[in-house]
Design an enzyme around this catalytic site. Structure first.
Site, mmCIF file in Angstrom:
data_model
loop_
_atom_site.group_PDB
_atom_site.id
_atom_site.type_symbol
_atom_site.label_atom_id
_atom_site.label_comp_id
_atom_site.label_asym_id
_atom_site.label_seq_id
_atom_site.Cartn_x
_atom_site.Cartn_y
_atom_site.Cartn_z
ATOM 1 N N ASP A 34 0.843 -1.207 0.000
ATOM 2 C CA ASP A 34 0.000 0.000 0.000
ATOM 3 C C ASP A 34 0.875 1.252 0.000
ATOM 4 O O ASP A 34 0.561 2.254 -0.628
ATOM 5 C CB ASP A 34 -0.864 0.042 1.262
ATOM 6 N N PHE A 37 2.207 2.017 -3.369
ATOM 7 C CA PHE A 37 1.109 2.496 -4.206
ATOM 8 C C PHE A 37 0.804 3.957 -3.875
ATOM 9 O O PHE A 37 0.696 4.809 -4.759
ATOM 10 C CB PHE A 37 -0.132 1.611 -3.976
ATOM 11 N N GLU A 113 -9.081 4.939 16.495
ATOM 12 C CA GLU A 113 -9.597 3.575 16.315
ATOM 13 C C GLU A 113 -8.582 2.733 15.550
ATOM 14 O O GLU A 113 -7.710 3.282 14.873
ATOM 15 C CB GLU A 113 -10.892 3.607 15.475
ATOM 16 N N LYS A 115 -7.400 0.615 12.431
ATOM 17 C CA LYS A 115 -7.758 0.614 11.007
ATOM 18 C C LYS A 115 -7.757 -0.855 10.569
ATOM 19 O O LYS A 115 -6.703 -1.456 10.342
ATOM 20 C CB LYS A 115 -6.773 1.446 10.185
ATOM 21 N N ASP A 117 -7.951 -4.121 8.484
ATOM 22 C CA ASP A 117 -7.483 -4.375 7.126
ATOM 23 C C ASP A 117 -8.381 -5.429 6.474
ATOM 24 O O ASP A 117 -8.107 -6.625 6.519
ATOM 25 C CB ASP A 117 -6.026 -4.856 7.164
ATOM 26 N N ARG A 136 -18.128 -1.366 -1.313
ATOM 27 C CA ARG A 136 -17.804 0.019 -1.639
ATOM 28 C C ARG A 136 -17.842 0.281 -3.143
ATOM 29 O O ARG A 136 -18.267 1.336 -3.583
ATOM 30 C CB ARG A 136 -16.415 0.328 -1.092
ATOM 31 N N TYR A 224 -17.761 0.998 12.404
ATOM 32 C CA TYR A 224 -17.022 2.176 12.849
ATOM 33 C C TYR A 224 -17.622 3.521 12.433
ATOM 34 O O TYR A 224 -17.043 4.559 12.667
ATOM 35 C CB TYR A 224 -15.562 2.119 12.393
ATOM 36 N N LYS A 289 -10.279 10.421 14.195
ATOM 37 C CA LYS A 289 -11.493 11.123 13.764
ATOM 38 C C LYS A 289 -11.852 12.223 14.752
ATOM 39 O O LYS A 289 -11.722 12.015 15.969
ATOM 40 C CB LYS A 289 -12.682 10.142 13.720
ATOM 41 N N LYS A 313 -1.009 5.121 8.546
ATOM 42 C CA LYS A 313 -0.719 3.755 8.090
ATOM 43 C C LYS A 313 0.599 3.263 8.689
ATOM 44 O O LYS A 313 1.623 3.952 8.602
ATOM 45 C CB LYS A 313 -0.618 3.736 6.559
ATOM 46 N N CYS A 407 11.558 -31.872 -12.403
ATOM 47 C CA CYS A 407 11.135 -32.083 -11.014
ATOM 48 C C CYS A 407 12.363 -32.379 -10.144
ATOM 49 O O CYS A 407 13.159 -33.257 -10.486
ATOM 50 C CB CYS A 407 10.149 -33.237 -10.945
ATOM 51 N N CYS A 410 11.976 -36.272 -8.994
ATOM 52 C CA CYS A 410 11.955 -37.453 -9.869
ATOM 53 C C CYS A 410 12.535 -37.163 -11.257
ATOM 54 O O CYS A 410 12.607 -38.064 -12.096
ATOM 55 C CB CYS A 410 10.537 -38.007 -9.988
ATOM 56 N N CYS A 425 4.808 -31.026 -11.789
ATOM 57 C CA CYS A 425 5.462 -32.266 -12.195
ATOM 58 C C CYS A 425 4.335 -33.210 -12.616
ATOM 59 O O CYS A 425 3.471 -33.551 -11.808
ATOM 60 C CB CYS A 425 6.242 -32.866 -11.027
ATOM 61 N N CYS A 431 6.120 -39.917 -8.745
ATOM 62 C CA CYS A 431 6.962 -38.917 -8.067
ATOM 63 C C CYS A 431 6.810 -39.064 -6.542
ATOM 64 O O CYS A 431 5.694 -38.932 -6.010
ATOM 65 C CB CYS A 431 6.530 -37.534 -8.546
HETATM 66 S S1 IVH Z 1 -13.957 5.518 8.826
HETATM 67 C C1 IVH Z 1 -15.576 8.537 5.503
HETATM 68 N N1 IVH Z 1 -12.822 3.848 10.469
HETATM 69 O O1 IVH Z 1 -10.214 2.344 5.742
HETATM 70 C C2 IVH Z 1 -14.701 7.364 5.705
HETATM 71 N N2 IVH Z 1 -12.535 3.464 8.133
HETATM 72 O O2 IVH Z 1 -9.728 4.644 3.193
HETATM 73 C C3 IVH Z 1 -15.164 6.531 6.819
HETATM 74 N N3 IVH Z 1 -11.246 1.425 7.627
HETATM 75 O O3 IVH Z 1 -12.659 2.761 3.285
HETATM 76 C C4 IVH Z 1 -14.226 5.469 7.133
HETATM 77 N N4 IVH Z 1 -10.900 0.797 9.697
HETATM 78 O O4 IVH Z 1 -12.660 0.590 4.622
HETATM 79 C C5 IVH Z 1 -13.018 4.165 9.167
HETATM 80 N N5 IVH Z 1 -11.912 2.431 12.078
HETATM 81 C C6 IVH Z 1 -12.123 2.739 10.789
HETATM 82 C C7 IVH Z 1 -11.610 1.958 9.735
HETATM 83 C C8 IVH Z 1 -11.826 2.360 8.412
HETATM 84 C C9 IVH Z 1 -10.696 0.500 8.429
HETATM 85 C C10 IVH Z 1 -11.146 1.411 6.153
HETATM 86 C C11 IVH Z 1 -12.408 1.716 5.424
HETATM 87 C C12 IVH Z 1 -12.099 2.885 4.540
HETATM 88 C C13 IVH Z 1 -10.594 2.867 4.502
HETATM 89 C C14 IVH Z 1 -9.989 4.228 4.429
#
Ligand code: IVH
Length: 701
Positions: A34, A37, A113, A115, A117, A136, A224, A289, A313, A407, A410, A425, A431
């Site tokens: 990520d 990217f 919070e 995040k 995955d 999404r 969330y 947030k 991240k 292989c 064998c 193989c 084998c």
């Molecule tokens: S809040 C308006 N809270 O992370 C956006 N997202 O690009 C509201 N994600 O698309 C997202 N944990 O899939 C929020 N505690 C968390 C999260 C969370 C994972 C993901 C979510 C979102 C991406 C952020």
């Protein structure tokens, strides 16, 4: 950079990013991290800001996500699903806070919070009832995956208490490590490419067409973020809304904190960066947030993300070490997997000595040479992977890694199947690791259950020329195997070895288990044969539909694809297996040994003692396995259910029954029967296994 150079760079970056978008969103198979990217995307954003007239309408910066998969119905989101802007350092988090402070005069409270995955999901609730789940997609419209999402236990189908008439709950569908490890072990068993990580596994699972299969994969979900029309919003802040959601029955993580400034936020980030390996699922960062909804309104949104939140991240844990050697492992179905042997290095709490190299294409992409210094990444419980090579440290005249063409076991020339990355193989029946692998699968618990003959012992029998295929097991005698022994190397690197021997008791146990396996039902025998892509469930469905091995042997591809869950790929694999004369001979020998090659014909009548009963089996049993008890329940007309409810008739409890289950049964006044009482209860019932003629009634196994 002049304009022409910028134009070329923008085109190049757009192209690469689009490709990675495709890998990530469509194929669910990313080939870069990520972080890499985001760095590329940031470079593109910066260039487009510098030369705004070069922004193309189809630039990756102009859209929020990927394309939409066709199989599911496309649904427009009532509220767009935005993403979060990313940050990679405390400095960037500080910038975020400062930007907020410029707009908001008052004190600002933040909620930190995890995040998660996984994949984001929008859940719609009307009058307290779950009505729809949408992925999404591109942020404006996604796929309706309601049926699949309903199988996730942590998603409430009906809410408790007083909740708004209409709202959407946003959250993340994740695959816990435990489910991920089980599924990948099963996939490897079946000769399928394992999932690269839990996120890919969750993405692949939620798009499966069969919700039964989804249910088996045990996904999980965390909520969330709540969305509803502004005038209906009944909470002052985010924290309050999530606490209410928890009361209504949503799964909200306990690992969140109200933070008042950058120090608190930094503490939360550092704590979880260190402790994330202890969580039973993957997180890739922290989300920060603004708590207060009025302050959020003031801050507003950009086209893609809210200004009131940011994601921090984590860097994937990475180490650099030397590539020593590559082992080419041969699987039960002949797949060749290259595994790198590395100079041992500490990474994410463990010492890493080996890393997966996936396949020949991956080695080629890395342009790997022996003695290269490579970067190794590890997240959660995933097998470490090599992500890049440090070309500056490459020794002159070092040898390039060439993928083998024969292989390693064998010597047979390898082949590649159309559309697959792996080399195979083809010497299936000659084998050694394929032969041993097939026998090991044959004796496994869910197949013929001859587990007293563990892995090491199969090797001893094979090396002594006593078993060359699984049919040979039925010609073994006490005199042939008693007294055999061998020291087996478990881990060459660690010099760990184990002595395997056939003493009197073990020998008798093995011979008993082989004898007992002759009454294993047809479906399990079919699974035990180890046909590529035919797992336990598929074998059951095939046995149920085709009734006998002879019918399967004579079936055409078209007839096979009519069976539930059997697609063309599985049908071709079944045909290939039975078109091989040698397999037919092995089956003839198994038939002579007395194995079950026909579906049992059973009547489940109202007279059976367990007819109409819902029974839960829990714990460990002394005289038989849990699966065997379940089979007995089915044979006597009962229904196996997995969780205790008011509809449960009774629970059969062995040792170590879960305390939660026991508490629940007791609180609902449901009887808990011991193994002994249960067996007494069914003793007087007719034994349907012995009825061989088909009489009208329910016909299943
Ligand atoms: S809040 C308006 N809270 O992370 C956006 N997202 O690009 C509201 N994600 O698309 C997202 N944990 O899939 C929020 N505690 C968390 C999260 C969370 C994972 C993901 C979510 C979102 C991406 C952020």
């Amino acid at each position: 950079m002049n304009k022409d150079e910028a134009r070329a760079k923008i085109a190049e970056l757009s192209n690469i990013i689009e490709n990675h978008n495709y890998n990530y969103y469509i194929l669910a198979n990313p080939t870069i991290s990520d972080y890499e990217f985001d760095m590329m995307l940031n470079e593109l954003i910066a260039l487009e800001q510098q030369f705004p007239d070069l922004i193309l309408p189809d630039s990756p910066t102009q859209r929020v996500g990927g394309d939409i998969t066709k199989e599911f119905q496309t649904v427009k989101h009532r509220y767009p699903m935005l993403s979060l802007s990313n940050s990679y350092s405390i400095e960037e988090v500080k910038d975020f806070i400062n930007r907020i402070k410029k707009t908001i005069d008052d004190d600002v409270e933040f909620v930190c919070e995890l995040k998660f995955d996984g994949i984001s999901i929008s859940l719609t609730y009307e009058n307290g009832v779950f009505v729809k789940a949408v992925t999404r997609g591109d942020g404006t419209q996604g796929d309706d995956v309601t049926t699949n999402v309903k199988t996730i236990r942590t998603i409430p189908l009906r809410l408790k208490g007083d909740c708004p008439d209409f709202f959407e709950m946003r959250g993340e569908i994740i695959m816990p490590h435990s489910s991920f490890n089980t599924i990948n072990a099963e996939r490897e068993e079946l000769g399928l490419q394992p999932f690269a990580n839990p996120r890919n596994a969750a993405a692949g699972t939620i798009k499966l067409q069969d919700s039964k299969e989804v249910a088996k994969r045990k996904l999980d979900q965390y909520c969330y973020f709540m969305m509803m029309d502004d005038d209906k919003m009944i909470f002052k802040n985010h924290y309050e809304s999530l606490m209410a959601a928890k009361q209504w029955g949503f799964n909200v993580s306990n690992y969140m904190a109200i933070c008042n400034g950058v120090e608190d936020i930094e503490d939360f980030i550092n704590y979880w960066d260190e402790k994330r390996n202890e969580l039973p699922f993957d997180i890739d960062g922290i989300v920060i947030k603004v708590n207060d909804f009025k302050q959020r309104d003031i801050l507003g949104y950009t086209a893609k993300s809210p200004r009131w939140a940011i994601a921090y991240k984590f860097k994937a844990e990475e180490a650099h070490t030397k590539l020593l050697r590559i082992d080419f492992q041969v699987g039960r179905h002949g797949t060749i997997t290259p595994v790198a042997n590395l100079e041992p290095i500490q990474l994410a709490g463990t010492i890493v000595k080996r890393a997966t190299l996936h396949n020949a294409d991956f080695i080629e992409q890395l342009d790997l040479h022996y003695d290269d210094i490579v970067s190794v990444e590890k997240g959660g419980e995933i097998i470490p992977k090599i992500t890049s090579v440090d070309l500056n440290q490459r020794k002159e005249n070092s040898t390039k890694v060439i993928f083998i063409d024969r292989c390693p076991e064998c010597g047979t020339p390898l082949i590649k199947m159309e559309g697959e990355a792996a080399w195979y193989c083809p010497n299936t029946l000659g084998c050694p690791p394929q032969i041993k692998g097939r026998i090991e699968h044959f004796i496994s618990r869910k197949a013929m259950n001859i587990e007293s003959l563990g892995e090491g012992r199969v090797e001893v029998l094979f090396e002594n020329g006593l078993v060359k295929d699984y049919a040979d097991l039925y010609s073994l005698s006490y005199d042939m195997i008693f007294g055999l022994e061998k020291t087996i190397v478990v881990d060459e690197n660690d010099d760990i070895s184990r002595k395997v021997s056939f003493k009197e008791k073990t020998t008798n146990n093995i011979l008993d288990a082989i004898e007992k396996s002759k009454s294993v039902p047809f479906a399990r025998v079919l699974f035990a044969l180890g046909i590529k892509y035919v797992g336990e469930t598929t074998a059951k469905l095939i046995a149920k539909s085709m009734k006998s091995i002879d019918n399967i042997i004579n079936a055409t591809i078209e007839e096979l694809t009519e069976i539930e869950e059997v697609g063309e790929k599985i049908a071709i694999s079944i045909r290939e297996f039975f078109d091989n004369e040698k397999n037919i001979l092995i089956i003839e020998r198994l038939k002579s040994a007395g194995l079950q090659f026909e579906q049992e014909k059973k009547i489940v009548s109202e007279n059976h003692v367990l007819a109409g009963m819902n029974i839960v089996v829990s714990g460990v049993f002394s005289t038989m396995s849990r699966d065997e008890i379940k089979q007995i329940i089915e044979n006597h007309g009962g229904k196996n259910v997995s969780s205790i409810s008011s509809k449960t008739t009774f629970v059969v409890a062995g040792d170590k029954m879960g305390p939660e289950k026991r508490k629940k049964a007791e609180s609902l006044g449901i009887e808990i029967k011991s193994e002994e009482d249960f067996l007494k209860m069914i003793k007087n019932d007719e034994t349907p296994e012995k009825i061989t003629s088909f009489v009208q009634g329910r016909f299943d196994f």
